[in-house]
Design a protein around this motif. Sequence first.
Motif, PDB file in Angstrom:
ATOM      1  N   TYR B 102     -17.359   2.661  22.484  1.00  0.00           N
ATOM      2  CA  TYR B 102     -16.363   2.834  21.625  1.00  0.00           C
ATOM      3  C   TYR B 102     -16.801   3.292  20.338  1.00  0.00           C
ATOM      4  O   TYR B 102     -17.798   2.904  19.574  1.00  0.00           O
ATOM      5  N   PRO B 103     -16.245   4.508  20.053  1.00  0.00           N
ATOM      6  CA  PRO B 103     -16.808   4.954  18.572  1.00  0.00           C
ATOM      7  C   PRO B 103     -15.847   4.555  17.404  1.00  0.00           C
ATOM      8  O   PRO B 103     -14.725   4.719  17.290  1.00  0.00           O
ATOM      9  N   THR B 104     -16.422   3.777  16.482  1.00  0.00           N
ATOM     10  CA  THR B 104     -15.789   3.131  15.421  1.00  0.00           C
ATOM     11  C   THR B 104     -15.308   4.146  14.636  1.00  0.00           C
ATOM     12  O   THR B 104     -15.705   5.201  14.169  1.00  0.00           O
ATOM     13  N   PRO B 105     -13.950   4.094  14.468  1.00  0.00           N
ATOM     14  CA  PRO B 105     -13.123   5.248  13.878  1.00  0.00           C
ATOM     15  C   PRO B 105     -13.394   5.200  12.200  1.00  0.00           C
ATOM     16  O   PRO B 105     -13.481   4.111  11.620  1.00  0.00           O
ATOM     17  N   TYR B 106     -13.311   6.175  11.353  1.00  0.00           N
ATOM     18  CA  TYR B 106     -13.368   6.504  10.206  1.00  0.00           C
ATOM     19  C   TYR B 106     -11.831   6.112   9.502  1.00  0.00           C
ATOM     20  O   TYR B 106     -10.926   6.722   9.965  1.00  0.00           O
ATOM     21  N   LEU B 107     -12.000   5.070   8.891  1.00  0.00           N
ATOM     22  CA  LEU B 107     -10.719   4.459   7.928  1.00  0.00           C
ATOM     23  C   LEU B 107     -10.793   5.310   6.686  1.00  0.00           C
ATOM     24  O   LEU B 107     -11.485   4.840   5.831  1.00  0.00           O
ATOM     25  N   ASN B 108      -9.861   6.231   6.676  1.00  0.00           N
ATOM     26  CA  ASN B 108      -9.916   6.947   5.497  1.00  0.00           C
ATOM     27  C   ASN B 108      -8.643   6.440   4.584  1.00  0.00           C
ATOM     28  O   ASN B 108      -7.687   6.801   4.228  1.00  0.00           O
ATOM     29  N   GLU B 109      -9.304   5.192   4.095  1.00  0.00           N
ATOM     30  CA  GLU B 109      -8.461   4.227   2.969  1.00  0.00           C
ATOM     31  C   GLU B 109      -8.034   5.045   1.835  1.00  0.00           C
ATOM     32  O   GLU B 109      -6.694   4.872   1.291  1.00  0.00           O
ATOM     33  N   LYS B 110      -8.820   6.060   1.288  1.00  0.00           N
ATOM     34  CA  LYS B 110      -8.215   6.676   0.014  1.00  0.00           C
ATOM     35  C   LYS B 110      -7.058   7.533   0.240  1.00  0.00           C
ATOM     36  O   LYS B 110      -6.042   7.585  -0.457  1.00  0.00           O
ATOM     37  N   ARG B 111      -7.300   8.309   1.439  1.00  0.00           N
ATOM     38  CA  ARG B 111      -6.115   9.260   1.876  1.00  0.00           C
ATOM     39  C   ARG B 111      -4.934   8.504   2.339  1.00  0.00           C
ATOM     40  O   ARG B 111      -3.826   8.840   1.948  1.00  0.00           O
ATOM     41  N   ILE B 112      -4.979   7.270   2.899  1.00  0.00           N
ATOM     42  CA  ILE B 112      -3.892   6.561   3.283  1.00  0.00           C
ATOM     43  C   ILE B 112      -3.067   6.060   2.078  1.00  0.00           C
ATOM     44  O   ILE B 112      -1.970   6.028   1.950  1.00  0.00           O
ATOM     45  N   ARG B 113      -3.971   5.636   1.157  1.00  0.00           N
ATOM     46  CA  ARG B 113      -3.323   5.219  -0.178  1.00  0.00           C
ATOM     47  C   ARG B 113      -2.756   6.084  -0.940  1.00  0.00           C
ATOM     48  O   ARG B 113      -1.356   5.840  -1.294  1.00  0.00           O
ATOM     49  N   GLU B 114      -3.346   7.460  -0.900  1.00  0.00           N
ATOM     50  CA  GLU B 114      -2.833   8.439  -1.280  1.00  0.00           C
ATOM     51  C   GLU B 114      -1.530   8.686  -1.030  1.00  0.00           C
ATOM     52  O   GLU B 114      -0.384   8.989  -1.615  1.00  0.00           O
ATOM     53  N   GLU B 115      -1.143   8.651   0.386  1.00  0.00           N
ATOM     54  CA  GLU B 115      -0.117   9.045   1.095  1.00  0.00           C
ATOM     55  C   GLU B 115       1.030   8.114   0.839  1.00  0.00           C
ATOM     56  O   GLU B 115       2.131   8.392   1.021  1.00  0.00           O
ATOM     57  N   CYS B 116       0.592   6.758   0.825  1.00  0.00           N
ATOM     58  CA  CYS B 116       1.441   5.720   0.530  1.00  0.00           C
ATOM     59  C   CYS B 116       2.013   5.925  -0.810  1.00  0.00           C
ATOM     60  O   CYS B 116       3.348   5.701  -1.179  1.00  0.00           O
ATOM     61  N   GLU B 117       1.269   6.236  -1.730  1.00  0.00           N
ATOM     62  CA  GLU B 117       1.642   6.321  -3.218  1.00  0.00           C
ATOM     63  C   GLU B 117       2.763   7.621  -3.301  1.00  0.00           C
ATOM     64  O   GLU B 117       3.674   7.653  -3.963  1.00  0.00           O
ATOM     65  N   ASN B 118       2.280   8.601  -2.681  1.00  0.00           N
ATOM     66  CA  ASN B 118       3.304   9.863  -2.507  1.00  0.00           C
ATOM     67  C   ASN B 118       4.564   9.549  -1.890  1.00  0.00           C
ATOM     68  O   ASN B 118       5.776  10.016  -2.546  1.00  0.00           O
ATOM     69  N   LEU B 119       4.338   8.958  -0.907  1.00  0.00           N
ATOM     70  CA  LEU B 119       5.835   8.494  -0.095  1.00  0.00           C
ATOM     71  C   LEU B 119       6.792   7.830  -1.063  1.00  0.00           C
ATOM     72  O   LEU B 119       8.041   8.141  -0.927  1.00  0.00           O
ATOM     73  N   LEU B 120       6.225   6.796  -1.767  1.00  0.00           N
ATOM     74  CA  LEU B 120       6.955   5.950  -2.611  1.00  0.00           C
ATOM     75  C   LEU B 120       7.547   6.775  -3.746  1.00  0.00           C
ATOM     76  O   LEU B 120       8.611   6.442  -4.180  1.00  0.00           O
ATOM     77  N   LYS B 121       6.757   7.779  -4.163  1.00  0.00           N
ATOM     78  CA  LYS B 121       7.301   8.365  -5.343  1.00  0.00           C
ATOM     79  C   LYS B 121       8.204   9.470  -5.235  1.00  0.00           C
ATOM     80  O   LYS B 121       9.157   9.627  -5.866  1.00  0.00           O
ATOM     81  N   THR B 122       8.369   9.929  -3.727  1.00  0.00           N
ATOM     82  CA  THR B 122       9.359  10.607  -3.466  1.00  0.00           C
ATOM     83  C   THR B 122      10.489  10.325  -2.554  1.00  0.00           C
ATOM     84  O   THR B 122      11.203  10.981  -2.029  1.00  0.00           O
ATOM     85  N   LYS B 123      10.693   8.909  -2.600  1.00  0.00           N
ATOM     86  CA  LYS B 123      11.666   8.433  -1.662  1.00  0.00           C
ATOM     87  C   LYS B 123      12.984   8.342  -2.224  1.00  0.00           C
ATOM     88  O   LYS B 123      13.939   8.180  -1.456  1.00  0.00           O
TER      89      LYS B 123
END
Lengths: 210, 335
Positions: B102-123
């Motif tokens: 099992y290859p431990t996946p890379y959790l790109n938390e920074k990008r996930i948070r940026e996308e969450c913030e963008n999504l909320l900004k444009t809702k």
Amino acid sequence: MQILNDISENLQKGKAKVVKELVQTALNEGIAVKEILGSLLDGMGVIGEKFKNNEVYVPEVLVAARAMNMGTQILKPYLAENGVEAVGRVCIGTVKGDLHDIGKNLVKMMLEGKGLEVIDLGTDVAPEAFVKAAIENDCTIICCSALLTTTMGVMEEVVKAFNEAGIREKVKIMIGGAPITQEFCDKIGADAYTPDAATAADKAVEFCKR
Amino acid sequence: MTKREIVIQALLHKETLNVPYHAEFTLQEYENMVNYTKDKNFFDEYEGYLHYAQYWGYPTELPDKKEHFKDDFGVTWNRSGADKDIGVVDNPVISEPDISLYPTPYLNEKRIREECENLLKTKGDKFCFVGIGFSMFERLWSYLGMEDALIYMITDKEFVHELLDKICEFNLKVIDIFNEYPFDGIYFGDDWGQQRGMIMGAPLWREFIKPRMAKMYARAKKNGKFVLQHSCGDIQEIFEDLIEIGLDCYQTVQPEIYNLTEIKEKYGDRLAFWGTISTQQDLTNKTPEELKEIIKKTVAIMKKGGGFILAPTHAIPQDVPPENVIAMLNEFKKY
């Protein structure tokens, strides 16, 4: 014969290693190759029926087919010398532009489970490649698969390619896949649409008997 | 009422004056629509009621392999065929039923948070949610290949349970991040259905998938978020299970598969439905006039008692004539 029943039963349960051992034992005991093969096909036939009736699902079909393969691998060297011939020969592939293969593979397994010889052309198969393979392998049937609405149109080109090659009368064209319907089959002039892999195998056998 | 409030009312099974609607496009169909309308922002006029994005490991094109995209799970997707949006797995990352692979996946938390913030900004005033694509079974087969994933469900059960636990554990971390933001819901994508019946069947789904979906739903619901589930194909067999583990809304609802009247009657007061306009048969094959009639009839069945979001059953593929898309969207706005 008990051992033949055991082969069929174990195949249905997907016990590949047991099937392999039993087939070898049956051969060693001098049981006719045709009868041993018959027990494998019998097991796969039961799985096919259950699959059609939603009593078993894709995983059960896959493990049963794997067990059948183990058995037929052992029998293969003895088939020709014992005069055991395939029910018919089929070329199968997913049409050009479509890279999905699980449906196509299931049909292949079910066809083999009915004693047909299957030449697998893989995915992304162009109409002319179907024609070439059908001629080279002297196939009775070709089976075309598509998962996408955006690729199913290629099936019409396959039918045209067989017409243009002048071998349309010699080859039955079967089609299948999620978006395919009987209406579409009629529209493009294919010979048969079947809604699932087991029914496809039944239809293919019917075509071979004609 | 804002669009958000209307969707919430619908999800709470309350009939609203307007039926909420939504539409999305494959990349190629969006391009077709832009060419047809000569307007890059053609969709602005039709603004649906939903605003969302899905996380699925950010597949990124490989510099040395055209049309091949590698995601944060280490899976490479071949998009050289007709499907340019998802593709097929190029080669299985886990080649044997051995959990140490099992290859431990890379959790790109920074990008996930940026996308969450963008999504909320444009809702705007829409119902805003965030999702995990390939959330359980699909993640499993993307690691193993479809056939091996299904075979191991029978031959190597312990391995499959271990791998699914790891997938679930990773997803729970992603959900915890989502939960820090004021989204209205969390969406899970995972195809379990075929044109007829389920790929793995209900018993294996209950054994392997259900307990983990229940965990993920519970984590999402912790903050009072709605839970939405996507699955293509026929999964009617497990509607009761999904309701039991807390699902609020099921998406796709292919009319060529389901009897809409029947599912509305049996489950409609407990499960909301999002979809019902067929991308597989009707949008491609019918005329604009026929489509309008189909939409009218569908709304008449589904609208009663709320619990309905009108939409195509999938991202609209590139074989749908633009005239049909425009006719559909204009009809959607009427209800």
